[in-house]
Scaffold this motif. Sequence first.
Motif, PDB file in Angstrom:
ATOM      1  N   PRO A   1       0.982  -1.142  -0.241  1.00 58.41           N
ATOM      2  CA  PRO A   1      -0.090   0.070  -0.125  1.00 58.41           C
ATOM      3  C   PRO A   1       0.268   1.256  -0.065  1.00 58.41           C
ATOM      4  CG  PRO A   1      -0.389  -1.123   1.934  1.00 58.41           C
ATOM      5  CD  PRO A   1       0.680  -2.435   1.343  1.00 58.41           C
ATOM      6  N   VAL A   2       0.298   2.391  -0.551  1.00 59.46           N
ATOM      7  CA  VAL A   2       0.872   3.457  -0.762  1.00 59.46           C
ATOM      8  C   VAL A   2       0.890   4.202   1.116  1.00 59.46           C
ATOM      9  CG1 VAL A   2       0.580   5.840  -2.034  1.00 59.46           C
ATOM     10  CG2 VAL A   2       0.477   3.740  -3.150  1.00 59.46           C
ATOM     11  N   HIS A   3       1.646   4.415   1.612  1.00 59.06           N
ATOM     12  CA  HIS A   3       1.313   4.870   2.870  1.00 59.06           C
ATOM     13  C   HIS A   3       1.067   6.389   2.567  1.00 59.06           C
ATOM     14  CE1 HIS A   3       3.871   1.642   4.844  1.00 59.06           C
ATOM     15  NE2 HIS A   3       4.786   2.292   3.789  1.00 59.06           N
ATOM     16  N   ASN A   4       1.160   7.231   1.956  1.00 56.08           N
ATOM     17  CA  ASN A   4       0.558   8.274   1.565  1.00 56.08           C
ATOM     18  C   ASN A   4      -0.571   8.036   0.827  1.00 56.08           C
ATOM     19  OD1 ASN A   4      -0.629  11.108   1.701  1.00 56.08           O
ATOM     20  ND2 ASN A   4       1.724  12.122   1.269  1.00 56.08           N
ATOM     21  N   ARG A   5      -1.955   8.274   0.978  1.00 54.86           N
ATOM     22  CA  ARG A   5      -2.962   7.059   0.234  1.00 54.86           C
ATOM     23  C   ARG A   5      -3.421   9.295  -0.435  1.00 54.86           C
ATOM     24  NH1 ARG A   5      -6.423   3.157  -0.465  1.00 54.86           N
ATOM     25  NH2 ARG A   5      -8.091   3.530  -1.047  1.00 54.86           N
ATOM     26  N   GLU A   6      -3.668   9.893   0.459  1.00 52.52           N
ATOM     27  CA  GLU A   6      -3.556  11.998  -0.131  1.00 52.52           C
ATOM     28  C   GLU A   6      -3.176  11.954  -1.809  1.00 52.52           C
ATOM     29  OE1 GLU A   6      -3.686  16.077   1.028  1.00 52.52           O
ATOM     30  OE2 GLU A   6      -4.606  14.461   2.630  1.00 52.52           O
ATOM     31  N   THR A   7      -1.303  11.571  -1.524  1.00 52.84           N
ATOM     32  CA  THR A   7      -0.988  11.348  -2.726  1.00 52.84           C
ATOM     33  C   THR A   7      -1.464  11.222  -3.592  1.00 52.84           C
ATOM     34  OG1 THR A   7       1.048  12.211  -1.050  1.00 52.84           O
ATOM     35  CG2 THR A   7       1.759  11.147  -4.045  1.00 52.84           C
ATOM     36  N   GLU A   8      -1.917   9.561  -3.728  1.00 52.29           N
ATOM     37  CA  GLU A   8      -2.339   8.729  -4.790  1.00 52.29           C
ATOM     38  C   GLU A   8      -3.660   9.198  -5.237  1.00 52.29           C
ATOM     39  OE1 GLU A   8      -4.274   4.148  -5.522  1.00 52.29           O
ATOM     40  OE2 GLU A   8      -2.677   4.227  -3.571  1.00 52.29           O
ATOM     41  N   GLU A   9      -4.480   9.348  -4.555  1.00 50.85           N
ATOM     42  CA  GLU A   9      -5.846   9.806  -4.494  1.00 50.85           C
ATOM     43  C   GLU A   9      -5.449  11.722  -5.628  1.00 50.85           C
ATOM     44  OE1 GLU A   9      -8.025  10.474  -0.943  1.00 50.85           O
ATOM     45  OE2 GLU A   9      -8.356   8.112  -1.344  1.00 50.85           O
ATOM     46  N   ASN A  10      -4.790  12.099  -5.278  1.00 47.94           N
ATOM     47  CA  ASN A  10      -4.199  13.622  -6.446  1.00 47.94           C
ATOM     48  C   ASN A  10      -4.128  12.938  -7.006  1.00 47.94           C
ATOM     49  OD1 ASN A  10      -5.113  15.488  -3.818  1.00 47.94           O
ATOM     50  ND2 ASN A  10      -2.907  15.374  -3.539  1.00 47.94           N
ATOM     51  N   ARG A  11      -2.744  12.016  -7.576  1.00 48.39           N
ATOM     52  CA  ARG A  11      -2.277  11.540  -8.434  1.00 48.39           C
ATOM     53  C   ARG A  11      -3.543  11.325  -9.658  1.00 48.39           C
ATOM     54  NH1 ARG A  11       1.816   7.918  -7.514  1.00 48.39           N
ATOM     55  NH2 ARG A  11       2.385   9.474  -5.863  1.00 48.39           N
TER      56      ARG A  11
ATOM     57  N   ALA B   1      -6.832  12.192  -9.323  1.00 45.71           N
ATOM     58  CA  ALA B   1      -7.721  13.320  -9.960  1.00 45.71           C
ATOM     59  C   ALA B   1      -7.159  13.661 -10.953  1.00 45.71           C
ATOM     60  CB  ALA B   1      -8.000  14.157  -8.205  1.00 45.71           C
ATOM     61  N   GLN B   2      -5.477  13.846 -11.175  1.00 43.75           N
ATOM     62  CA  GLN B   2      -5.164  14.577 -12.002  1.00 43.75           C
ATOM     63  C   GLN B   2      -5.252  14.217 -12.923  1.00 43.75           C
ATOM     64  OE1 GLN B   2      -0.947  15.134 -10.252  1.00 43.75           O
ATOM     65  NE2 GLN B   2      -1.486  17.068  -9.599  1.00 43.75           N
ATOM     66  N   ARG B   3      -5.163  12.631 -13.241  1.00 44.61           N
ATOM     67  CA  ARG B   3      -5.442  11.810 -14.676  1.00 44.61           C
ATOM     68  C   ARG B   3      -6.483  11.757 -15.379  1.00 44.61           C
ATOM     69  NH1 ARG B   3      -3.853   6.774 -12.013  1.00 44.61           N
ATOM     70  NH2 ARG B   3      -1.735   7.276 -10.882  1.00 44.61           N
ATOM     71  N   GLU B   4      -7.388  11.981 -14.043  1.00 44.08           N
ATOM     72  CA  GLU B   4      -9.120  12.054 -14.544  1.00 44.08           C
ATOM     73  C   GLU B   4      -9.051  14.147 -15.062  1.00 44.08           C
ATOM     74  OE1 GLU B   4     -11.310   9.808 -14.977  1.00 44.08           O
ATOM     75  OE2 GLU B   4     -10.142   8.420 -14.426  1.00 44.08           O
ATOM     76  N   LEU B   5      -8.708  14.992 -14.669  1.00 42.07           N
ATOM     77  CA  LEU B   5      -8.469  15.749 -14.682  1.00 42.07           C
ATOM     78  C   LEU B   5      -8.291  16.327 -16.465  1.00 42.07           C
ATOM     79  CD1 LEU B   5      -9.557  19.036 -14.863  1.00 42.07           C
ATOM     80  CD2 LEU B   5      -7.441  19.176 -12.781  1.00 42.07           C
ATOM     81  N   ILE B   6      -7.034  15.486 -16.882  1.00 40.40           N
ATOM     82  CA  ILE B   6      -6.178  15.927 -18.174  1.00 40.40           C
ATOM     83  C   ILE B   6      -7.412  14.800 -19.188  1.00 40.40           C
ATOM     84  CG2 ILE B   6      -4.422  14.877 -19.155  1.00 40.40           C
ATOM     85  CD1 ILE B   6      -2.782  15.169 -16.804  1.00 40.40           C
ATOM     86  N   LYS B   7      -7.976  13.259 -18.770  1.00 40.81           N
ATOM     87  CA  LYS B   7      -8.893  13.488 -20.101  1.00 40.81           C
ATOM     88  C   LYS B   7      -9.930  13.770 -19.660  1.00 40.81           C
ATOM     89  CE  LYS B   7      -8.460   8.698 -17.808  1.00 40.81           C
ATOM     90  NZ  LYS B   7      -8.420   7.476 -17.122  1.00 40.81           N
TER      91      LYS B   7
END
Length: 116
Positions: free
Chosen positions: A70-80, A82-88
């Motif tokens: 697991p990613v220790h900083n889940r917020e970072t993964e969620e931000n990444r 969200a950024q991918r979805e925004l780019i789409k």
Amino acid sequence: MKTVKLQVDGMSCASCAKAVEKALSAVAGVDKASVNFVSKTASVDVQDTAVNEQPLIDAVNRAGYKARLPVHNRETEENRTAQRELIKVIGIGALLVVGWVLGAIKVVPSSSPPGW
């Protein structure tokens, strides 16, 4: 005893979680495996603290799913994500605008029959 946490991708139902649980339980040294398909996580109790995470990850991968630590900083993964979805969304919007502009300047022929 040691508990290993894994992030498991590709599960969509309870029977997927059961298949992952079964694959993890079959690994040597595993006392108990618990999988939650909603949170996409697995918690595995192993007998020996020397048991490595890699055999657990391999067992999940062989079952047809993707496991990782697991990613220790889940917020970072969620931000990444969200950024991918925004780019789409921006990309789709740009394509729509280009299509509209090309249609407005009559570069693209109209799909309606003549005389309409």
